[in-house]
Scaffold this active site. Structure first.
Site, PDB file in Angstrom:
ATOM      1  N   CYS A   2      39.145  35.246  38.212  1.00 22.33           N
ATOM      2  CA  CYS A   2      39.430  34.437  39.383  1.00 22.33           C
ATOM      3  C   CYS A   2      39.615  32.981  39.006  1.00 22.33           C
ATOM      4  O   CYS A   2      39.655  32.610  37.851  1.00 22.33           O
ATOM      5  CB  CYS A   2      38.272  34.543  40.382  1.00 22.33           C
ATOM      6  SG  CYS A   2      37.723  36.223  40.716  1.00 22.33           S
ATOM      7  N   LEU A  49      41.052  37.693  41.709  1.00 21.08           N
ATOM      8  CA  LEU A  49      41.760  38.806  41.090  1.00 21.08           C
ATOM      9  C   LEU A  49      40.763  39.955  41.048  1.00 21.08           C
ATOM     10  O   LEU A  49      39.771  39.902  40.320  1.00 21.08           O
ATOM     11  CB  LEU A  49      42.228  38.446  39.681  1.00 21.08           C
ATOM     12  CG  LEU A  49      42.961  39.531  38.888  1.00 21.08           C
ATOM     13  CD1 LEU A  49      44.285  39.878  39.551  1.00 21.08           C
ATOM     14  CD2 LEU A  49      43.204  39.077  37.448  1.00 21.08           C
ATOM     15  N   ILE A  52      36.246  44.367  39.699  1.00 18.68           N
ATOM     16  CA  ILE A  52      35.074  45.202  39.939  1.00 18.68           C
ATOM     17  C   ILE A  52      34.688  45.091  41.408  1.00 18.68           C
ATOM     18  O   ILE A  52      34.751  44.005  41.994  1.00 18.68           O
ATOM     19  CB  ILE A  52      33.890  44.767  39.044  1.00 18.68           C
ATOM     20  CG1 ILE A  52      34.234  45.001  37.568  1.00 18.68           C
ATOM     21  CG2 ILE A  52      32.614  45.515  39.399  1.00 18.68           C
ATOM     22  CD1 ILE A  52      33.173  44.505  36.610  1.00 18.68           C
ATOM     23  N   GLY A  74      34.892  34.908  36.060  1.00 23.38           N
ATOM     24  CA  GLY A  74      34.532  35.592  34.824  1.00 23.38           C
ATOM     25  C   GLY A  74      33.990  36.982  35.065  1.00 23.38           C
ATOM     26  O   GLY A  74      34.249  37.604  36.100  1.00 23.38           O
TER      27      GLY A  74
END
Length: 610
Positions: A2, A49, A52, A74
């Site tokens: 991100c 983005l 998970i 991260g």
């Protein structure tokens, strides 16, 4: 994963400003956006983005009573382990996203959380109870973090500098002290960036911003002092186990994962441990500048699909302005060009890739770390005599053998500034104009780093310098910026705190043995890879820019930039153009020097116009 942006201060139209700032970095997170516009003057923005917990994990993320809010870029690879510990402490989790570990971890441990994290990260926490803004950057500097303390005392921060352009308090001004060291290092080598008053938070550091005061602190460092007693073979076995475990941790994802693959041992080893469905490679067609055939051959052996592209000078030069815009600061390592296209290719098929960055720094893979046979013979002379000779030579005009004698001192402090050395100090001064001759010398930049490791061996001093300068300033920065420009997450399994804890104990003889570099890593890789890949000499990511600038229309394109009014503000343009003309004839190779100046001018045009 991100990107985030933020600032403090009760300025007008905060919601609109933070939205525009976040839109500047939409490439880092096209899947989702989120904002925090607090009554206390803290404003945060986020672009996601999704990797998970695709159905949740929205940011900014809050604790139960909204007294702590986090934005994070991260991946935390041990987040499930930390989650269990925090649940045992009474914290209530609403998601299975790694971001929430930072939220509750900060509540429980404060800055003590940071060295507990395993992963790549940059994050900011706003704690309303203590009115403290805090944040951190990962151990190696995999993820970027920029900040600027504005004239009114407020803080501006984010994943990329370009987002700052939308803030009314940001000064878009070239830092006059950045250009001189850049010409030597080929990247921005100081904490203050090319934008005056804007800084990089160093790797392995955290910050506390309270009552208008910014404090930064180091929370981790490499320590080469303790050495293992294990045999070479035992170390190779341990490395193999550690690399495989790290790859397993780095493959966790709810979206497809692939691998960048060259012909070298580093990416080949990661690929063999990961066994993804797809690998990705780019080259330039000429054998000297292309390893795609080796990548395809290994993919075939492993039974993996390999996607590869052959790049042309035309498409590379056409993309160069976009590349420098996404870099935020001028960076003239030619490998950023093929990396841009490699990330573009991979994003057509996957959202996450694993890559081999970091192995050369931690296992000593660069040829600069090794010594030629003549140097080994010279070093049989007692060290005090060699150092005395080097001291005398350093005060004399250049002569044949000058550099050899200085390097023979065994003191890298006197000659080694990292893997790049483009313009010499005096050369850089001679080509620059007026205030741009200022700025720290390479020695002034490297000396504080060397001062921390005065008792280390020559090899380990070089490694330590590269881990603190070259790796975050060049290798990892371009890896992050080129991949995220295409909304692709790049993960680097070698750069893991557990891998480093093991690697820092290796004796120097296990790394360089007179035959090859990073020898013990090659032995570990050879347990999986064929000899041809495990023992292949390092090639890097060669790019034929020096050939392009001898050809039309690129020669004229570069000469036009070097002779422009903008160039004349910074450089002695007559000298630069004469060097380009010399280079075109093929009698002298000025390629790297010209490319470094041209890169700066390309970046300048992207951010400041003509």
């Amino acid at each position: 994963m991100c990107g985030f942006v933020g600032f403090s201060g009760m300025i007008e139209n905060r919601a609109d400003i933070i939205k525009r700032m976040a839109d500047r970095i939409i490439h880092r997170g096209p899947d989702m956006e989120g904002y925090h516009v607090g009554d206390d003057g803290i404003t945060l923005g986020f672009r996601r983005l999704s990797i998970i917990d695709l159905s949740d994990g929205a940011q900014p993320m809050y604790n139960e009573d909204s007294t702590v809010v986090v934005v994070f870029n991260g991946e935390i690879y041990n987040f499930m382990e930390l989650r269990d510990k925090l649940i045992a402490c009474g914290h209530v989790f609403r998601t299975r996203c790694d971001t929430e570990v930072i939220v509750h971890g900060w509540e429980e441990y404060g800055e003590g959380l940071i060295p507990m994290l395993r992963g790549m990260f940059a994050f900011v926490v706003w704690d309303t109870k203590t009115r403290t803004l805090a944040g951190a950057r990962d151990y190696f500097g995999i993820k970027p973090f920029y900040y600027s303390v504005l004239p009114d005392g407020n803080l501006l921060f984010g994943s990329e500098i370009k987002s700052f352009l939308e803030h009314p308090g940001f000064r878009r001004e070239v830092n006059p002290e950045a250009l001189r060291p850049y010409l030597t290092f080929q990247y921005s080598a100081t904490e203050e960036t090319f934008f005056k008053g804007t800084f990089k938070l160093p790797a392995a550091h955290y910050f506390i911003f309270r009552d208008g005061k910014m404090e930064t602190h180091r929370y981790w460092d490499v320590d080469f002092r303790a050495k293992t007693n294990a045999s070479f073979e035992e170390c190779a076995d341990a490395i193999d186990a550690a690399v495989r475990e790290s790859v397993a941790a780095h493959r966790i994802s709810d979206v497809p994962v692939g691998a960048f693959l060259s012909g070298g041992v580093d990416s080949s080893y990661i690929t063999a441990a990961l066994m993804p469905e797809n690998t990705f490679s780019v080259g330039f067609g000429e054998k000297k500048f292309d390893e795609t055939s080796e990548a395809k051959a290994l993919s075939d052996i492993l039974g993996i699909k390999n996607f590869r592209d052959e790049l042309t000078a035309g498409e590379c030069m056409a993309a160069f302005a976009d590349i420098q815009y996404h870099m935020d600061e001028p960076q003239s390592n030619p490998s950023s060009v093929p990396l841009w296209f490699l990330a573009k290719l991979a994003r057509e098929h996957v959202t996450v890739v694993l890559s081999g960055e970091g192995a050369d720094e931690i296992y000593a893979g660069y040829e600069w770390y090794d010594e030629a046979g003549l140097m080994r013979k010279y070093k049989k002379i007692p060290a005090p005599l060699r150092r005395a000779a080097a001291s005398v030579a350093s005060h004399l005009p250049y002569f044949k053998g000058h550099d050899f004698i200085i390097k023979g001192s065994g003191r890298p402090e006197d000659y080694f500034i990292g893997q790049a050395m483009v313009w010499g100090v005096k050369e850089a001064e001679s080509i620059l104009r007026g205030p741009y001759k200022a700025g720290p010398t390479p020695h002034e930049i490297t000396a504080p780093i060397y001062d921390r490791v005065k008792d280390l061996s020559e090899l380990e001093k070089k490694q330590y310098l590269d881990l603190n300068l070259w790796l975050p300033g060049d290798i990892l920065l371009k890896a992050d910026k080129m991949s995220m420009a295409h909304s692709l997450e790049l993960r680097v399994p070698y750069l893991d705190r557990d891998i480093m804890a093991q690697a820092q104990t290796l004796p120097a003889a296990y790394k360089i043995d007179g035959r090859n570099t990073k020898q013990v890593l090659r032995a570990a890789a050879n347990k999986t890879l064929p000899d041809e890949w495990a023992n292949r000499e390092k090639k890097g990511f060669p790019t034929p820019v020096r050939n392009w600038m001898r050809e039309e229309p690129y020669y004229t394109q570069i000469r036009t930039a070097l002779s422009s009014d903008t160039a004349a503000e910074y450089f002695n343009t007559d000298t630069l153009c004469a060097m380009l003309d010399e280079h075109k004839t093929g009698t002298v190779n000025h390629g790297r020097k010209i490319w470094t100046a041209y890169t700066f001018l390309t970046w300048h045009k992207a951010f400041f116009g003509e």
